[in-house]
Design a protein around this motif. Structure first.
Motif, PDB file in Angstrom:
ATOM      1  N   HIS A 123       0.821  -1.213   0.000  1.00  0.00           N
ATOM      2  CA  HIS A 123       0.000   0.000   0.000  1.00  0.00           C
ATOM      3  C   HIS A 123       0.858   1.267   0.000  1.00  0.00           C
ATOM      4  CE1 HIS A 123      -3.525  -2.410   0.430  1.00  0.00           C
ATOM      5  NE2 HIS A 123      -3.273  -2.788   1.663  1.00  0.00           N
ATOM      6  N   ASP A 124       2.092   1.169   0.492  1.00  0.00           N
ATOM      7  CA  ASP A 124       2.997   2.314   0.444  1.00  0.00           C
ATOM      8  C   ASP A 124       3.345   2.672  -0.999  1.00  0.00           C
ATOM      9  OD1 ASP A 124       4.318  -0.255   0.494  1.00  0.00           O
ATOM     10  OD2 ASP A 124       6.229   0.771   0.753  1.00  0.00           O
ATOM     11  N   VAL A 125       3.503   1.650  -1.835  1.00  0.00           N
ATOM     12  CA  VAL A 125       3.770   1.881  -3.259  1.00  0.00           C
ATOM     13  C   VAL A 125       2.547   2.514  -3.925  1.00  0.00           C
ATOM     14  CG1 VAL A 125       4.373   0.789  -5.456  1.00  0.00           C
ATOM     15  CG2 VAL A 125       5.397  -0.039  -3.324  1.00  0.00           C
ATOM     16  N   LEU A 126       1.363   2.031  -3.566  1.00  0.00           N
ATOM     17  CA  LEU A 126       0.137   2.603  -4.121  1.00  0.00           C
ATOM     18  C   LEU A 126       0.027   4.083  -3.768  1.00  0.00           C
ATOM     19  CD1 LEU A 126      -2.655   2.483  -5.453  1.00  0.00           C
ATOM     20  CD2 LEU A 126      -3.558   1.631  -3.275  1.00  0.00           C
ATOM     21  N   LEU A 127       0.277   4.428  -2.509  1.00  0.00           N
ATOM     22  CA  LEU A 127       0.177   5.828  -2.105  1.00  0.00           C
ATOM     23  C   LEU A 127       1.165   6.691  -2.886  1.00  0.00           C
ATOM     24  CD1 LEU A 127      -0.219   5.446   1.765  1.00  0.00           C
ATOM     25  CD2 LEU A 127      -1.978   6.193   0.140  1.00  0.00           C
ATOM     26  N   ASP A 128       2.379   6.200  -3.040  1.00  0.00           N
ATOM     27  CA  ASP A 128       3.381   6.939  -3.813  1.00  0.00           C
ATOM     28  C   ASP A 128       2.903   7.119  -5.255  1.00  0.00           C
ATOM     29  OD1 ASP A 128       5.680   8.054  -4.893  1.00  0.00           O
ATOM     30  OD2 ASP A 128       7.039   6.663  -3.898  1.00  0.00           O
ATOM     31  N   ALA A 129       2.332   6.043  -5.822  1.00  0.00           N
ATOM     32  CA  ALA A 129       1.824   6.133  -7.194  1.00  0.00           C
ATOM     33  C   ALA A 129       0.683   7.141  -7.307  1.00  0.00           C
ATOM     34  CB  ALA A 129       1.373   4.752  -7.664  1.00  0.00           C
ATOM     35  N   LEU A 130      -0.214   7.137  -6.326  1.00  0.00           N
ATOM     36  CA  LEU A 130      -1.344   8.067  -6.356  1.00  0.00           C
ATOM     37  C   LEU A 130      -0.861   9.521  -6.297  1.00  0.00           C
ATOM     38  CD1 LEU A 130      -3.841   6.218  -3.991  1.00  0.00           C
ATOM     39  CD2 LEU A 130      -4.021   6.443  -6.481  1.00  0.00           C
ATOM     40  N   SER A 131       0.216   9.756  -5.574  1.00  0.00           N
ATOM     41  CA  SER A 131       0.735  11.127  -5.493  1.00  0.00           C
ATOM     42  C   SER A 131       1.243  11.620  -6.841  1.00  0.00           C
ATOM     43  CB  SER A 131       1.855  11.198  -4.447  1.00  0.00           C
ATOM     44  OG  SER A 131       3.048  10.591  -4.920  1.00  0.00           O
TER      45      SER A 131
END
Length: 346
Positions: free
Chosen positions: A183-191
């Motif tokens: 989920h940390d990768v997802l958050l970075d991607a969303l940013s």
């Protein structure tokens, strides 16, 4: 007449993929008239105390020698192999993925679990896995006999679809708040796609409180809290509503032994964005975009591609529907278990 015992640690009705799989198979076997008893083992596994280990082995030794035990992988991978050798009943290991492959383990812990699981495999009559990928890992990395391994893909109930995607498009992710789920990768991607119109929901309980705290801090530091919601663990009805409201399913996972939630997303005709790891490619097929793990830039590009191109989104939605229509039912899965139990029976 009890035909088998299904040994599961703690609460079998926890809403995570592995427990949902096992609890459903247990229920369907009994619905089919193949009487299978539930044996609840201590919930300390896969990190049992000495007392947990003692109680689990005692409970397994108490099972009659002519009643096969289906043993959950959280227990099997951490069980004392010498103690397991003293169990008279045939052991059927139910391995979702080997414990030593879990993300975030220290090298010493991973090495111990790998060696322990390899030793425990010597005391099994049969092994059940949820995917061809896990079967391959066990044979190539753990020395398991391929003749003893049976693949039992998860079954799925067909929902009556009444999808009503919300506006702006909802990007849905479902998975424990654990390092492996990415989920940390997802958050970075969303940013990296904040210029587009979307909202996101991350559904899942805090498996690791430290990871959960770090994710919330990351969300705040990236200034995403107005667009990303941590929904926690949801019941079946509420989770269904999220699937129906979503336009994309996104799971930046670092490893999956199968990834039931990916198939659940396809049952709702959702385009999938995930990672090319473990069993994900064989689970998703062509129904989504798969990126390398731990690559937020590539993950963001995949999300952008679907959000910006309705034709691409429709194409992957249609592929999801086609793939979902070919998924097995829980009766199919339970029938495979029944066959393996019969094979292991003295």
């Amino acid at each position: 007449m009890t035909r088998a015992v299904f040994a599961i640690p703690g609460d079998k009705d926890r809403r995570t993929g592995g427990f949902l799989y096992e609890a459903t198979v247990l229920r369907v076997l009994n619905d089919m008239g193949f009487e299978t008893a539930h044996l609840q083992l201590p919930d300390g596994f896969p990190d049992p105390s000495a007392r947990d280990m003692q109680c689990a082995l005692a409970a397994l030794r108490d099972v009659p020698a002519d009643v096969p035990i289906i043993l959950d992988g959280l227990v099997f991978g951490a069980i004392d192999p010498q103690g397991l050798a003293q169990v008279q009943a045939p052991i059927i290991a139910m391995i979702h993925h080997p414990l030593g492959t879990e993300t975030g383990l220290s090298p010493a812990r991973a090495a111990f679990l790998r060696a322990n699981e390899a030793a425990a495999l010597a005391h099994t009559a049969q092994v059940i896995v949820p995917s061809p990928h896990t079967a391959q890992v066990l044979t190539q990395e753990f020395g398991a006999d391929p003749e003893t391994i049976t693949v039992a893909l998860p079954g799925f109930d067909r929902p009556t679809r009444s999808s009503a995607p919300v506006d702006p498009p909802l990007i849905l992710s479902v998975g424990l708040l654990a390092e492996r789920k990415g989920h940390d990768v997802l958050l970075d991607a969303l940013s990296r796609i904040r210029d587009l119109d979307w909202s996101a929901a991350i559904v899942g309980q805090a498996h690791d409180p430290l990871v959960a705290d770090k994710l919330r801090d990351q969300c705040r530091d990236l200034d995403l809290c107005a667009r990303v919601r941590f929904a926690g663990e949801l019941g079946e009805a509420a989770l269904r509503q999220h699937f129906e409201a979503a336009s994309i399913f996104a799971l930046a996972t670092r490893y999956e032994g199968y990834g039931m939630v990916l198939s659940e997303a396809m049952l709702f005709d959702l385009p999938v964005v995930s990672c090319h790891v473990g069993a994900v490619p064989e689970t998703v097929g062509g129904a989504g975009l798969l990126t390398p793990p731990d690559d937020p830039s590539a993950f963001a590009a995949a999300l952008r591609r679907i959000l910006e191109c309705p034709e691409t989104a429709a194409q992957f939605s249609a592929l999801s529907k086609t793939r979902a229509n070919a998924l097995p039912t829980w009766q199919d899965t339970a029938t495979i278990f029944k066959t393996v139990v019969q094979k292991a029976s003295p």
